[in-house]
Design an enzyme around this catalytic site. Structure first.
Site, PDB file in Angstrom:
ATOM      1  N   HIS A 171      13.081 106.882  84.377  1.00 28.17           N
ATOM      2  CA  HIS A 171      14.471 107.000  84.830  1.00 28.17           C
ATOM      3  C   HIS A 171      15.378 106.863  83.620  1.00 28.17           C
ATOM      4  O   HIS A 171      15.162 105.987  82.784  1.00 28.17           O
ATOM      5  CB  HIS A 171      14.817 105.909  85.852  1.00 28.17           C
ATOM      6  N   ASP A 213      21.258 103.375  99.926  1.00 28.04           N
ATOM      7  CA  ASP A 213      21.849 103.602  98.605  1.00 28.04           C
ATOM      8  C   ASP A 213      22.892 104.709  98.663  1.00 28.04           C
ATOM      9  O   ASP A 213      23.940 104.613  98.024  1.00 28.04           O
ATOM     10  CB  ASP A 213      20.778 103.944  97.559  1.00 28.04           C
ATOM     11  N   ARG A 240      30.804 102.342  96.562  1.00 25.53           N
ATOM     12  CA  ARG A 240      31.046 101.769  95.225  1.00 25.53           C
ATOM     13  C   ARG A 240      31.918 102.703  94.408  1.00 25.53           C
ATOM     14  O   ARG A 240      32.829 102.272  93.697  1.00 25.53           O
ATOM     15  CB  ARG A 240      29.713 101.543  94.491  1.00 25.53           C
ATOM     16  N   SER A 255      20.446  99.790  93.001  1.00 30.08           N
ATOM     17  CA  SER A 255      20.579 101.203  93.328  1.00 30.08           C
ATOM     18  C   SER A 255      19.462 102.022  92.663  1.00 30.08           C
ATOM     19  O   SER A 255      18.774 102.824  93.312  1.00 30.08           O
ATOM     20  CB  SER A 255      21.961 101.690  92.857  1.00 30.08           C
ATOM     21  N   LYS A 271      15.432 103.302  94.656  1.00 27.27           N
ATOM     22  CA  LYS A 271      14.965 104.694  94.732  1.00 27.27           C
ATOM     23  C   LYS A 271      13.622 104.857  94.037  1.00 27.27           C
ATOM     24  O   LYS A 271      12.737 105.561  94.515  1.00 27.27           O
ATOM     25  CB  LYS A 271      16.019 105.618  94.113  1.00 27.27           C
TER      26      LYS A 271
HETATM   27  N1  URA Z   1      22.528 105.586  88.879  1.00 30.95           N
HETATM   28  C1  URA Z   1      22.227 105.189  90.130  1.00 30.95           C
HETATM   29  O1  URA Z   1      21.378 105.767  90.779  1.00 30.95           O
HETATM   30  N2  URA Z   1      22.888 104.136  90.639  1.00 30.95           N
HETATM   31  C2  URA Z   1      23.826 103.451  89.952  1.00 30.95           C
HETATM   32  O2  URA Z   1      24.375 102.506  90.463  1.00 30.95           O
HETATM   33  C3  URA Z   1      24.131 103.877  88.656  1.00 30.95           C
HETATM   34  C4  URA Z   1      23.468 104.952  88.138  1.00 30.95           C
END
Ligand code: URA
Length: 457
Positions: free
Chosen positions: A82, A161, A168, A183, A187
């Site tokens: 990621h 999320d 947010r 967050s 995932k």
């Molecule tokens: N990427 C995400 O998936 N969530 C966040 O809060 C920030 C970056």
């Protein structure tokens, strides 16, 4: 549950119990808590923070808000990478097929661009016919069959999320380390991974602008990933300059293919002349920093899963695999599996550019590039139509910049700092005027800055 009392408790800096967090995430996902109350809770978390146990509870509650990918038992470890995002960051594209060829399974669930940072799914959308929205069963079947998939989150994966992130975004509570950690990791945990490498960017075009903030985020994510049973590592990488030589959706796909076709290894440079002239050709189409980062991410995962004993041995293994050409073939296999029209893709790939107007940005003097401002470049590309100002904005896949001269490289006055790809010549000229400030040239080369500043494990 009285959600108001939980908001008040967090507002006063109290610690919430795991069950309370699980409960409110479930209720909010089911539409039983109004947005205004959840926004108040998010703001309380923004100011008061969450301790590690609360962050774990939030992450797991979010992961469990929807479907989790379930893979059959297999000797091939499940891995992913990621990135917190940046300009020209296309690492996922060559990395997924490389990892598949190294004997991993890669269920890479990616996102779209917002603001100046690019999104992997937008890049893939520039490939004729390529499908990024796949049901969970198809994701699992493709990973089992060919070893990799790059696709979007299904509607049924981590819905908490999606809802919380939107709130947010609208309530000024995005830059909170526990909320970002939950967050991102909710995932990734829904992919059922064995190992994860996190590329946490710092610099002018990064989400976390300072190295110390990037380190804090990386430490929180590594600790939580490990606690949740995933072997997690983070690298801190520089995002003051764009990664590679191209930024913009289709141009980044082109550079990713060039990276998969590159042979510019140290060992090969010692080989025959004809081979080294090919390596010069490929390095003009793909940045050596891109290739290095792709190999580094693969190397970390090889070590994390004990397929290699050391990072240097792992790098050699990854490099040999990339040089073999197998990941380039795997890329085509992945494209076909996800519905791409390979003939149309290859035809598009053979074109030097696809945007209606292409001009070269010329340096004002000969010398060494000392600055190539990724933030300004990202803003210009977004304004050319390559990115989104809002989630609803339409994206122009063909615009962007390529042939970027990178810090430390010498340019001649007659040469090029970059090429600008635009929808028309007026826009290309406007981008040219703005991009001049992105580059600085000096008679002396700048001090070299390492691409990977730190490794956290
Ligand atoms: N990427 C995400 O998936 N969530 C966040 O809060 C920030 C970056």
């Amino acid at each position: 549950m009285n959600f108001l009392s939980l908001i008040e408790a967090k507002r006063e800096g109290k610690i919430l119990a795991q069950e309370q967090i699980r409960h409110f995430v479930r209720e909010f996902t089911a539409g039983k808590i109004p947005d205004y109350q959840m926004a108040a809770m998010l703001m309380a978390i923004y100011f008061r923070g969450l301790n590690p146990a609360e962050t774990t509870a939030l992450t797991l509650a979010m992961r469990d808000s929807g479907d989790v990918l379930k893979f059959p038992k297999d000797a091939r470890p499940l891995v992913d990478k990621h990135s917190t995002g940046g300009i020209g960051d296309k690492v996922s594209l060559p990395l997924a097929p490389l990892l598949a060829c190294l004997g991993f399974r890669v269920p890479m669930i990616s996102g779209r661009s917002l603001g100046i940072t690019g999104g992997t799914l937008d890049k893939l959308d520039s490939i004729p016919g390529f499908q990024t929205l796949l049901p969970a069963e198809k994701i699992v079947a493709q990973v089992q069959k060919i070893g990799c998939v790059i696709c979007g989150q299904t509607d049924r994966m981590v819905p908490a999320d999606k809802k919380i992130y939107a709130l947010r975004d609208a309530s000024g509570t995005v830059p909170s380390i526990p909320l970002i950690t939950a967050s991102i990791l909710s995932k990734k945990l829904a992919e059922g991974l064995d190992a994860l490498v996190l590329d946490v960017k710092f610099g002018c075009a990064a989400f976390m602008q300072t190295k110390s903030d990037a380190r804090k985020l990386a430490q929180a994510m590594v600790a939580l990933g490990k606690e949740c049973g995933v072997n997690t590592r983070a690298i801190l990488t520089d995002m003051n300059s764009p990664l590679g030589r191209a930024a913009g959706n289709w141009l980044e796909v082109k550079e990713s293919v060039a990276c998969l076709e590159s042979r510019s290894s140290r060992r090969e440079e010692d080989q025959t002349k004809s081979e080294s002239s090919q390596s010069l050709l490929t390095s003009a189409a793909t940045g050596p920093d891109l290739r290095a980062l792709v190999l580094d991410c693969a190397a970390h995962l090889l070590v994390q899963t004990k397929k290699s004993k050391s990072l240097s041995a792992a790098r050699r293994l990854a490099e040999d695999c990339l040089n073999s050409g197998a990941p380039r073939k795997k890329w085509d296999e992945m494209l076909v599996a996800q519905g791409a029209d390979l003939a149309a893709f290859n035809k598009k790939l053979a074109k030097d550019f696809t945007a209606p107007a292409v001009i070269e940005l010329k340096p004002e003097m000969s010398g060494f590039v000392t600055k190539c401002d990724a933030r300004l470049i990202g803003e210009v590309i977004r304004d050319l139509g390559g990115g989104r100002l809002t989630k609803e904005s339409a994206v122009n896949y063909d615009v962007g910049i390529d042939q970027i001269a990178k810090p430390g490289e010498r340019v001649e006055k007659s040469g090029t700092l970059c090429r600008i790809h635009a929808a028309d010549s007026a826009r290309a000229k406007a981008a040219d005027a703005r991009l001049r400030a992105a580059f600085a040239i000096s008679a002396k080369p700048p001090a070299a800055t390492p691409l990977v500043a730190e490794i956290l494990q």
